[in-house]
Design an enzyme around this catalytic site. Structure first.
Site, short mmCIF file in Angstrom:
data_model
loop_
_atom_site.label_atom_id
_atom_site.label_comp_id
_atom_site.label_asym_id
_atom_site.label_seq_id
_atom_site.Cartn_x
_atom_site.Cartn_y
_atom_site.Cartn_z
N GLU A 3 67.63 121.81 154.50
CA GLU A 3 67.68 121.78 153.03
C GLU A 3 68.88 122.53 152.47
OE1 GLU A 3 65.82 123.57 154.88
OE2 GLU A 3 65.60 125.58 154.06
N HIS B 86 67.83 125.07 158.86
CA HIS B 86 67.47 124.79 157.46
C HIS B 86 68.19 123.53 156.97
CE1 HIS B 86 65.44 128.59 156.26
NE2 HIS B 86 66.10 129.06 157.30
N CYS C 186 62.24 126.55 160.10
CA CYS C 186 62.42 127.97 160.42
C CYS C 186 61.07 128.71 160.39
CB CYS C 186 63.46 128.59 159.50
SG CYS C 186 64.15 130.08 160.23
N1 GLN Z 1 62.76 135.47 160.65
C1 GLN Z 1 61.79 134.77 159.89
C2 GLN Z 1 60.40 134.94 160.49
O1 GLN Z 1 60.23 135.26 161.57
C3 GLN Z 1 62.14 133.30 159.74
C4 GLN Z 1 63.46 133.17 159.05
C5 GLN Z 1 63.64 131.96 158.21
O2 GLN Z 1 62.69 131.23 157.89
N2 GLN Z 1 64.85 131.73 157.79
O3 GLN Z 1 59.43 134.76 159.84
#
Ligand code: GLN
Length: 203
Positions: free
Chosen positions: A177, A175, A83
């Protein structure tokens, strides 16, 4: 010369859900270490950059270990971003454009699923990793909008690439994890063992 028998996975512990990655690796019996400074990089064989807020993590990297982290990856050590971690690894970041490590040839759009759908669980497919559909947790997730020629798509959901790989770099927009399914971490550990030149593969 000191020879380590098993690979140690570093987890960047600046902000975000690094503790959940540690919990997953602990459950798998894989040695891990929280990484809080450039000096910690000398003690690990691969690095996980967790989800969180890229803006916060970027501030830390800019004021601290960004350069060393990039060098660590460029030396061929496996790096896995989930992410926010995937956003930091990307060559191009959209919405808005921001600094990044530029280690995998993808363009990635932040918060791309829209505000009203902050989080969702979707079923995806990772044919090389599992014969079964994979439950994937997305939280204010990005979308990979472009994948360069050298990038392999390992996982998809709703026709979109969500798990991609280029050489030693692995990036997931979800994610792994946060579920009990450890296939993605298992895949990353295999990359670590392969990098260590035929050391005992992770079981
Ligand atoms: N929205 C976050 C970002 O742009 C990422 C979200 C996440 O890691 N769950 O940094």
């Amino acid at each position: 010369m000191k020879v380590k028998k098993t690979s140690v996975v570093g987890i960047l512990a600046v902000q975000g859900d690094f503790a959940m990655h540690a919990r997953m690796l602990e459950r798998m019996g894989a040695p891990w270490k929280l990484v809080k400074s450039a000096a910690d990089l000398a003690e690990i064989d691969g690095l996980i950059i967790p989800g969180g807020e890229t803006t916060t993590i970027l501030k830390f990297l800019a004021g601290g270990m960004g350069k060393e982290l990039k060098e660590f990856a460029e030396q061929g050590n496996p790096v896995f971003g989930t992410c926010a971690g995937a956003i930091l690894l990307a060559k191009e970041v959209l919405n808005p454009s921001q600094a990044n490590l530029g280690l995998i040839d993808i363009s990635i759009e932040r918060n791309a699923y829209g505000r009203q759908v902050d989080s969702a669980i979707r079923q995806g497919l990772c044919p090389e990793l599992s014969d079964h559909p994979v439950e994937m947790v997305f939280i204010r997730a990005p979308i990979i909008r472009r994948v360069g020629d050298g990038v392999k798509i390992l996982g998809k959901t709703e026709e979109l690439p969500v798990l991609v790989e280029q050489g030693n770099i692995l990036a997931a927009t979800f994610h792994p994890e946060l579920t009990d399914n450890d296939i993605v971490h298992r895949y990353f550990l295999k990359k670590l063992d392969a990098t260590r030149g035929g050391a005992k593969p992770f079981q």
